[in-house]
Scaffold this motif. Structure first.
Motif, PDB file in Angstrom:
ATOM      1  N   ASN A 177      48.738  48.022  35.801  1.00 54.00           N
ATOM      2  CA  ASN A 177      49.455  46.751  35.797  1.00 54.00           C
ATOM      3  C   ASN A 177      49.047  45.811  36.926  1.00 54.00           C
ATOM      4  OD1 ASN A 177      50.996  47.527  33.564  1.00 54.00           O
ATOM      5  ND2 ASN A 177      52.524  48.555  34.857  1.00 54.00           N
ATOM      6  N   THR A 178      48.342  46.309  37.913  1.00 51.79           N
ATOM      7  CA  THR A 178      48.015  45.485  39.077  1.00 51.79           C
ATOM      8  C   THR A 178      46.516  45.349  39.328  1.00 51.79           C
ATOM      9  OG1 THR A 178      48.174  47.407  40.521  1.00 51.79           O
ATOM     10  CG2 THR A 178      50.166  46.104  40.222  1.00 51.79           C
ATOM     11  N   MET A 179      45.685  45.916  38.448  1.00 51.25           N
ATOM     12  CA  MET A 179      44.245  45.793  38.637  1.00 51.25           C
ATOM     13  C   MET A 179      43.798  44.340  38.496  1.00 51.25           C
ATOM     14  SD  MET A 179      41.521  47.205  39.517  1.00 51.25           S
ATOM     15  CE  MET A 179      42.141  48.874  39.645  1.00 51.25           C
ATOM     16  N   GLY A 180      44.630  43.513  37.876  1.00 49.01           N
ATOM     17  CA  GLY A 180      44.293  42.096  37.780  1.00 49.01           C
ATOM     18  C   GLY A 180      44.151  41.458  39.149  1.00 49.01           C
ATOM     19  N   ALA A 181      44.984  41.897  40.122  1.00 52.47           N
ATOM     20  CA  ALA A 181      44.883  41.370  41.485  1.00 52.47           C
ATOM     21  C   ALA A 181      43.554  41.769  42.113  1.00 52.47           C
ATOM     22  CB  ALA A 181      46.046  41.888  42.329  1.00 52.47           C
ATOM     23  N   ALA A 182      43.136  43.015  41.875  1.00 49.64           N
ATOM     24  CA  ALA A 182      41.849  43.472  42.394  1.00 49.64           C
ATOM     25  C   ALA A 182      40.706  42.696  41.746  1.00 49.64           C
ATOM     26  CB  ALA A 182      41.680  44.972  42.154  1.00 49.64           C
ATOM     27  N   PHE A 183      40.846  42.397  40.447  1.00 48.75           N
ATOM     28  CA  PHE A 183      39.819  41.637  39.738  1.00 48.75           C
ATOM     29  C   PHE A 183      39.675  40.239  40.330  1.00 48.75           C
ATOM     30  CE2 PHE A 183      38.545  38.863  36.155  1.00 48.75           C
ATOM     31  CZ  PHE A 183      37.296  39.427  35.889  1.00 48.75           C
ATOM     32  N   ILE A 184      40.814  39.601  40.627  1.00 48.75           N
ATOM     33  CA  ILE A 184      40.792  38.276  41.260  1.00 48.75           C
ATOM     34  C   ILE A 184      40.157  38.363  42.645  1.00 48.75           C
ATOM     35  CG2 ILE A 184      42.238  36.427  42.190  1.00 48.75           C
ATOM     36  CD1 ILE A 184      44.206  36.975  39.925  1.00 48.75           C
ATOM     37  N   GLY A 185      40.486  39.447  43.371  1.00 53.62           N
ATOM     38  CA  GLY A 185      39.899  39.633  44.693  1.00 53.62           C
ATOM     39  C   GLY A 185      38.393  39.768  44.645  1.00 53.62           C
ATOM     40  N   VAL A 186      37.887  40.470  43.632  1.00 50.72           N
ATOM     41  CA  VAL A 186      36.435  40.634  43.489  1.00 50.72           C
ATOM     42  C   VAL A 186      35.770  39.294  43.170  1.00 50.72           C
ATOM     43  CG1 VAL A 186      34.621  41.649  42.045  1.00 50.72           C
ATOM     44  CG2 VAL A 186      36.507  43.059  42.853  1.00 50.72           C
TER      45      VAL A 186
END
Length: 334
Positions: A13-22
């Motif tokens: 549910n929170t990998m989207g934040a990591a994707f934005i960070g990348v």
């Protein structure tokens, strides 16, 4: 969740934040690549260890970008529907902490040397900053070693305090460096419009680059405190190393631009910023400066006639604030 259940990180549910960070880190990585290319093309005469410093920072930057890209690809693409695998840690997200720490250590060490020279070798202040910088690196290494022994995201919650310590030490070190440079630059004001304008620009440049990394570290820390069971904090932490590398490259690449502020001035009087901080007291070192020492000077228009030694007529004194790459020992130059 009952009182007996252990907290867990919901990666799906929170990998989207990591994707934005990348994505943000990749954009900043592109900027650092351009700045690295610009540096080697514009400053081919810099000393070898400054060139090595830039090359090492770019190498660590590249490795870190590859690691965080692998992390997101592993969870979002390779194991998109593999719930059991998403509960486990991938090695790349653990190793990236080490390279983020190495980038911060190299850049902060470079900036600490600027504080050392600008403060006329103020030992207490420099030692205090060094302790925070070394502390951040030590905690980054400790976190990496400890986390590589873990298996699941649930296990990683046991290292939350260590992760927070890394961000706290980094933010404090950045604030101290920026505040130190601000203070010593501000103290160097002379009352002459030309020099004070340049000093104001240097202050704005120094504070802006230093506070960006501080803000990012604080944002990462607050995210851990508020949303500790998510990966929102990595959206900030992934970009932290890129901000460090870009601040270093911006500092080195800005030297000719700042020096160009003096072009076209009618005056031929040049002073050193460190001479200002010493209340314009003469020093024998100024008369014996080696011919190959070339730091940035501040030229001031004035109607006063100054009698200067023949040696000083041959060479303008220049500050070591923005041209540390052109002098073996800038502290001896002023």
């Amino acid at each position: 969740m009952s009182a007996t259940e252990e907290p867990h990180i919901t990666v799906d549910n929170t990998m989207g934040a990591a994707f934005i960070g990348v994505i943000c880190a990749a954009s900043l990585y592109g900027v650092s690549c351009v700045q690295t290319w610009f540096y080697f093309n514009r400053y081919p005469g810099d000393l070898w260890y400054i060139k090595c410093l830039v090359a090492i920072v770019w190498l660590f930057d590249s490795i870190h970008q590859a690691l965080i890209s692998h992390t997101v690809y592993f969870y979002v693409v390779t194991n998109f529907n593999n719930v059991s695998e998403q509960a486990n840690l991938v090695w790349s997200i653990l190793l990236e902490v080490l390279f983020n720490g190495l980038i911060g250590f190299v850049v902060q060490s470079f900036l600490t040397m600027r504080v050392w020279k600008m403060s006329n070798q103020n030992k207490p202040l420099t030692v205090l900053i060094v302790l925070f910088v070394l502390g951040e690196l030590t905690c980054s290494v400790a976190f990496t070693i400890s986390s590589l022994k873990l298996v699941t995201w649930m296990d990683l919650t046991h290292l939350k305090s260590l992760s927070m310590t890394v961000n706290v030490l980094g933010a404090v070190a950045d604030v101290m460096i920026a505040a130190g440079l601000f203070y010593f630059l501000h103290r160097s004001r002379t009352g002459f419009k030309k020099s004070d304008t340049m000093i104001s620009k240097l202050i704005m440049f120094t504070v802006s680059t230093g506070l960006l990394t501080s803000i990012c570290a604080v944002a990462s820390l607050l995210s851990i405190l508020i949303w500790g069971k998510t990966l929102i904090y990595v959206a900030f932490y992934f970009s932290l190393g890129r901000l460090y590398s870009n601040s270093l490259l911006a500092t080195l690449n800005a030297r000719k631009s700042i020096r160009g502020l003096n072009d076209g001035d009618g005056g031929n009087v040049s002073f050193s910023l460190q001479t200002f901080s010493n209340k314009l007291r003469p020093s024998r070192r100024n008369m014996t400066m080696a011919p190959n020492q070339t730091n940035i000077s501040i030229k001031i228009d004035t109607t006063q006639e100054l009698i200067r030694d023949k040696a000083t007529k041959e060479k303008d004194f220049e500050s070591d604030i923005t041209d540390v790459g052109r002098s073996e020992d800038t502290s001896e130059a002023v």
